[in-house]
Design a protein around this motif. Structure first.
Motif, PDB file in Angstrom:
ATOM      1  N   VAL A  41      -3.600  10.248  -6.939  1.00  0.00           N
ATOM      2  CA  VAL A  41      -3.015  11.113  -6.004  1.00  0.00           C
ATOM      3  C   VAL A  41      -1.804  10.708  -5.053  1.00  0.00           C
ATOM      4  CG1 VAL A  41      -3.233  12.716  -4.134  1.00  0.00           C
ATOM      5  CG2 VAL A  41      -5.203  12.126  -5.509  1.00  0.00           C
ATOM      6  N   SER A  42      -1.614   9.570  -5.216  1.00  0.00           N
ATOM      7  CA  SER A  42      -0.260   8.961  -4.387  1.00  0.00           C
ATOM      8  C   SER A  42      -0.331   7.368  -4.696  1.00  0.00           C
ATOM      9  CB  SER A  42      -0.021   9.229  -2.930  1.00  0.00           C
ATOM     10  OG  SER A  42      -1.045   8.457  -2.339  1.00  0.00           O
ATOM     11  N   SER A  43       0.886   6.816  -4.702  1.00  0.00           N
ATOM     12  CA  SER A  43       1.100   5.337  -5.080  1.00  0.00           C
ATOM     13  C   SER A  43       2.268   4.795  -4.075  1.00  0.00           C
ATOM     14  CB  SER A  43       1.236   5.043  -6.385  1.00  0.00           C
ATOM     15  OG  SER A  43       1.548   3.756  -6.532  1.00  0.00           O
ATOM     16  N   GLN A  44       1.902   3.880  -3.200  1.00  0.00           N
ATOM     17  CA  GLN A  44       3.188   3.540  -2.272  1.00  0.00           C
ATOM     18  C   GLN A  44       3.038   1.994  -1.955  1.00  0.00           C
ATOM     19  OE1 GLN A  44       3.538   5.277   1.361  1.00  0.00           O
ATOM     20  NE2 GLN A  44       1.482   6.101   1.357  1.00  0.00           N
ATOM     21  N   GLN A  45       3.925   1.459  -1.621  1.00  0.00           N
ATOM     22  CA  GLN A  45       3.929  -0.081  -0.971  1.00  0.00           C
ATOM     23  C   GLN A  45       3.882   0.167   0.431  1.00  0.00           C
ATOM     24  OE1 GLN A  45       7.078  -2.643  -2.466  1.00  0.00           O
ATOM     25  NE2 GLN A  45       6.578  -2.059  -4.611  1.00  0.00           N
TER      26      GLN A  45
ATOM     27  N   LEU B  39      -3.990   0.662 -13.093  1.00  0.00           N
ATOM     28  CA  LEU B  39      -3.305   0.751 -12.235  1.00  0.00           C
ATOM     29  C   LEU B  39      -1.878  -0.072 -12.191  1.00  0.00           C
ATOM     30  CD1 LEU B  39      -5.617   0.096  -9.229  1.00  0.00           C
ATOM     31  CD2 LEU B  39      -4.884   2.468 -10.256  1.00  0.00           C
ATOM     32  N   GLU B  40      -1.912  -1.033 -13.052  1.00  0.00           N
ATOM     33  CA  GLU B  40      -0.680  -1.961 -13.346  1.00  0.00           C
ATOM     34  C   GLU B  40      -0.933  -2.519 -14.731  1.00  0.00           C
ATOM     35  OE1 GLU B  40       1.868  -2.150 -11.123  1.00  0.00           O
ATOM     36  OE2 GLU B  40       0.978  -1.809  -9.357  1.00  0.00           O
ATOM     37  N   ASP B  41       0.290  -2.374 -15.367  1.00  0.00           N
ATOM     38  CA  ASP B  41       0.453  -2.989 -16.595  1.00  0.00           C
ATOM     39  C   ASP B  41       1.611  -3.975 -16.586  1.00  0.00           C
ATOM     40  OD1 ASP B  41       0.174  -3.738 -19.241  1.00  0.00           O
ATOM     41  OD2 ASP B  41       0.697  -1.733 -20.210  1.00  0.00           O
ATOM     42  N   GLY B  42       1.510  -5.034 -16.216  1.00  0.00           N
ATOM     43  CA  GLY B  42       2.821  -5.774 -15.978  1.00  0.00           C
ATOM     44  C   GLY B  42       3.018  -6.836 -17.136  1.00  0.00           C
ATOM     45  N   VAL B  43       4.030  -7.700 -16.775  1.00  0.00           N
ATOM     46  CA  VAL B  43       4.432  -8.937 -17.940  1.00  0.00           C
ATOM     47  C   VAL B  43       4.278 -10.041 -17.263  1.00  0.00           C
ATOM     48  CG1 VAL B  43       6.212  -7.320 -18.771  1.00  0.00           C
ATOM     49  CG2 VAL B  43       6.774  -8.748 -16.763  1.00  0.00           C
TER      50      VAL B  43
ATOM     51  N   HIS C 188      -9.405   5.035  -1.524  1.00  0.00           N
ATOM     52  CA  HIS C 188      -8.110   4.338  -1.466  1.00  0.00           C
ATOM     53  C   HIS C 188      -8.342   2.916  -1.981  1.00  0.00           C
ATOM     54  CE1 HIS C 188      -6.901   7.459   1.461  1.00  0.00           C
ATOM     55  NE2 HIS C 188      -7.944   7.435   1.777  1.00  0.00           N
ATOM     56  N   ILE C 189      -7.271   2.270  -2.524  1.00  0.00           N
ATOM     57  CA  ILE C 189      -7.262   1.098  -3.202  1.00  0.00           C
ATOM     58  C   ILE C 189      -6.066   0.442  -2.553  1.00  0.00           C
ATOM     59  CG2 ILE C 189      -7.128  -0.249  -5.220  1.00  0.00           C
ATOM     60  CD1 ILE C 189      -8.552   1.933  -6.901  1.00  0.00           C
ATOM     61  N   THR C 190      -6.158  -0.935  -2.266  1.00  0.00           N
ATOM     62  CA  THR C 190      -5.167  -1.830  -2.075  1.00  0.00           C
ATOM     63  C   THR C 190      -5.141  -3.034  -2.682  1.00  0.00           C
ATOM     64  OG1 THR C 190      -6.121  -2.884   0.166  1.00  0.00           O
ATOM     65  CG2 THR C 190      -4.715  -0.674   0.533  1.00  0.00           C
TER      66      THR C 190
ATOM     67  N   SER D 201       4.461  -7.542  -1.519  1.00  0.00           N
ATOM     68  CA  SER D 201       3.940  -6.364  -0.675  1.00  0.00           C
ATOM     69  C   SER D 201       2.640  -6.140  -1.125  1.00  0.00           C
ATOM     70  CB  SER D 201       4.681  -5.144  -1.000  1.00  0.00           C
ATOM     71  OG  SER D 201       4.547  -3.964  -0.282  1.00  0.00           O
ATOM     72  N   ILE D 202       1.933  -5.126  -0.304  1.00  0.00           N
ATOM     73  CA  ILE D 202       0.549  -4.639  -0.460  1.00  0.00           C
ATOM     74  C   ILE D 202       0.650  -3.127  -0.951  1.00  0.00           C
ATOM     75  CG2 ILE D 202      -1.755  -4.327   0.520  1.00  0.00           C
ATOM     76  CD1 ILE D 202      -1.014  -7.093   0.212  1.00  0.00           C
ATOM     77  N   LYS D 203       0.082  -3.036  -2.251  1.00  0.00           N
ATOM     78  CA  LYS D 203       0.266  -1.401  -2.695  1.00  0.00           C
ATOM     79  C   LYS D 203      -0.953  -0.791  -2.257  1.00  0.00           C
ATOM     80  CE  LYS D 203       2.001   0.795  -6.907  1.00  0.00           C
ATOM     81  NZ  LYS D 203       2.526   0.430  -7.932  1.00  0.00           N
ATOM     82  N   HIS D 204      -0.667   0.584  -1.863  1.00  0.00           N
ATOM     83  CA  HIS D 204      -1.921   1.496  -1.631  1.00  0.00           C
ATOM     84  C   HIS D 204      -1.788   2.679  -2.359  1.00  0.00           C
ATOM     85  CE1 HIS D 204      -3.145   5.201   1.072  1.00  0.00           C
ATOM     86  NE2 HIS D 204      -4.158   4.634   0.820  1.00  0.00           N
ATOM     87  N   ILE D 205      -2.975   2.720  -3.267  1.00  0.00           N
ATOM     88  CA  ILE D 205      -3.042   3.798  -4.157  1.00  0.00           C
ATOM     89  C   ILE D 205      -4.175   4.712  -3.706  1.00  0.00           C
ATOM     90  CG2 ILE D 205      -3.973   4.320  -6.390  1.00  0.00           C
ATOM     91  CD1 ILE D 205      -1.439   2.754  -6.852  1.00  0.00           C
ATOM     92  N   VAL D 206      -4.139   6.111  -3.907  1.00  0.00           N
ATOM     93  CA  VAL D 206      -5.238   6.988  -3.411  1.00  0.00           C
ATOM     94  C   VAL D 206      -5.606   7.831  -4.980  1.00  0.00           C
ATOM     95  CG1 VAL D 206      -5.689   9.090  -2.028  1.00  0.00           C
ATOM     96  CG2 VAL D 206      -4.014   7.324  -1.318  1.00  0.00           C
ATOM     97  N   LEU D 207      -6.848   7.696  -4.932  1.00  0.00           N
ATOM     98  CA  LEU D 207      -7.243   8.459  -6.208  1.00  0.00           C
ATOM     99  C   LEU D 207      -8.280   9.584  -5.846  1.00  0.00           C
ATOM    100  CD1 LEU D 207      -8.735   5.418  -8.102  1.00  0.00           C
ATOM    101  CD2 LEU D 207      -6.382   6.495  -8.089  1.00  0.00           C
ATOM    102  N   LYS D 208      -8.371  10.597  -6.644  1.00  0.00           N
ATOM    103  CA  LYS D 208      -9.393  11.737  -6.624  1.00  0.00           C
ATOM    104  C   LYS D 208     -10.505  11.910  -7.501  1.00  0.00           C
ATOM    105  CE  LYS D 208      -6.688  15.448  -8.315  1.00  0.00           C
ATOM    106  NZ  LYS D 208      -6.028  16.863  -8.084  1.00  0.00           N
TER     107      LYS D 208
END
Length: 344
Positions: free
Chosen positions: A26-30, A305-309, A328-330, A337-344
Motif C-alpha cells: 500500500v505504501s513504502s517510505q523511510q 520487499l528488497e532486491d539489492g546488490v 506494517h513492516i519495518t 534509515s528504517i523503512k516502513h512498508i504497509v501491506l493489505k
C-alpha cells in the motif's frame, strides 16, 4: 442451528480468504532521511499500533553498532507522516556509558501501559535487559528498570499474550563461546515475575531471536534465526512449558533475523532474507522477502520487499497487523534509515 450455520459460513470465508489472499504493498517510505538525524547508523527496529492511523517505532542508533554512543530512538506516525526521531533511552549505568540494543515495544492487553524493552551492555554476550513504561502512548517514559537476573526480555521480536493473560516473551542467549540457545520467558502476572522455559537446550542446533506463533489447535511454535542455513522451528503443546524437537523449515536463513505473525485470516506471515550464510555475518542480507504458510513449516514466497546488490543490507524486519487489518513492516535500510512498508 443458526450458530452452526454462522460458524460454517465464517470457516468457509476464512478458508477462501486463505487460498486467494495475495499481500499487496500500500505504501513504502523511510521513517527518516540520512543526514537529517543525529546518528550515522541505525538498526533493529520495532513497531507498535497506537490506534487508528497512529504508530510508534523505535530502533537503536549512533556512530555504529556496539559504540557506547548508541541509544534508543523513537518516532510517532500520524496522518501518513513520521515525526522527527527523539531519544528515549540510553546506556548510562552509574558513571559508565554502554551501547543499547534491540528495542521491543509491547502493549499489555486492556491496559494503557506500553512497554519498551531493550538491552544495555558492551555486546550481546554480556548485555542485560531493561524496561521502561509509558502511559501516554510513548510520548513520555518512566525511568529505566533492570529486569531480574537471568531475564533478558524479548531479544528482538514481540511477546505473545495468550487468551488467559499469560505473556510469552521470546528470548535467547549468546555465550562467549559463541553458543546460541533460544528460550521463552513466561509471566502470569503482567510482567511482575518471570520463569524461563528453555527450547531444546539438549541439542547442538544453534538458534537465537525467536518469534512465537499460536496455531488454531492451541499449539505454540517458535521460528528462529540460526547458524543452520534454515529458519528453524519447534512446537509446544503445553503453552510453552516444554518443546518438541527442532525442525528445519523450507526457508533459507543467512544467520539473519526474521519476524512472523498470524494474520487475521488465519495464515502465517514471515519476513526474511532468502539466502545462506556467507563468510561474513552481513552477507545474505541484500534481499528481503515476505512468505505465507498454513502450517508454519512450509512457506511460499509472495512478495519481494528488497532486491539489492552486494553491499546492501535490508535486515531485522518486524511485523504487526493493526485493528483495521493493515500489515506494517519495518526493517533496517542499509543501516542509514528504517523503512516502513504497509501491506493489505
Amino acid at each position: 442451528m443458526k450458530q452452526i450455520t454462522l460458524f460454517l459460513t465464517v470457516l468457509l470465508f476464512t478458508c477462501y480468504s486463505c487460498k486467494t489472499y495475495k499481500p499487496q504493498i500500500v505504501s513504502s517510505q523511510q521513517i527518516f532521511q540520512e543526514g537529517h538525524v543525529d546518528f550515522k547508523q541505525c538498526h533493529a527496529s520495532t513497531i507498535q499500533s497506537l490506534g487508528k492511523d497512529s504508530l510508534l517505532a523505535c530502533w537503536f542508533g549512533g556512530t555504529h553498532e556496539s559504540n557506547p554512543d548508541v541509544v534508543i530512538w523513537s518516532s510517532h506516525y500520524a496522518n501518513g507522516t513520521w515525526d522527527a526521531p527523539v531519544q528515549v533511552a540510553d546506556g548510562i549505568l552509574a558513571d559508565k556509558r554502554y551501547p543499547t540494543w534491540n528495542p521491543v515495544l509491547y502493549q499489555y492487553p486492556n491496559s494503557d501501559s506500553l512497554c519498551l524493552f531493550y538491552k544495555i551492555g558492551p555486546n550481546p554476550r554480556e548485555w542485560k535487559g531493561y524496561v521502561k513504561y509509558s502511559l501516554d502512548k510513548g510520548r513520555h517514559w518512566s525511568t529505566a528498570q533492570a529486569l531480574p537476573d537471568a531475564i533478558l526480555g524479548p531479544i528482538k521480536n514481540k511477546p505473545l499474550t495468550l487468551p488467559n493473560g499469560t505473556i510469552l516473551s521470546p528470548s535467547s542467549t549468546e555465550s562467549k563461546e559463541e553458543i546460541w540457545k533460544a528460550h521463552i520467558e513466561i509471566s502470569r502476572d503482567q510482567g511482575k515475575t518471570w520463569a524461563i522455559s528453555k527450547v531444546r537446550p539438549d541439542t547442538t542446533v544453534q538458534v537465537i531471536q525467536p518469534s512465537i506463533l499460536q496455531h488454531r489447535d492451541g499449539r505454540l511454535q517458535v521460528l528462529c534465526r540460526s547458524k543452520e542455513n534454515k529458519v528453524m522451528s519447534a512446537f509446544s503443546a503445553d503453552q510453552g512449558n516444554s518443546w518438541g524437537a527442532w525442525q528445519a523449515t523450507n526457508l533459507l536463513n543467512p544467520n539473519s533475523a526474521t519476524d512472523a505473525i498470524q494474520l487475521n485470516n488465519g495464515l502465517f506471515m514471515i519476513v526474511y532474507n532468502p539466502a545462506v550464510a556467507g563468510n561474513n555475518w552481513w552477507e545474505g542480507r541484500t534481499k528481503l522477502h515476505v512468505a505465507l504458510s498454513k502450517d508454519g513449516l512450509h512457506w511460499r514466497d509472495e512478495l519481494t520487499l528488497e532486491d539489492g546488490v552486494q553491499g546492501d543490507e535490508y535486515s531485522y524486519p518486524t511485523i504487526i497487523q493493526d485493528k483495521s487489518g493493515l500489515i506494517h513492516i519495518t526493517y533496517t535500510w542499509n543501516r542509514k534509515s528504517i523503512k516502513h512498508i504497509v501491506l493489505k
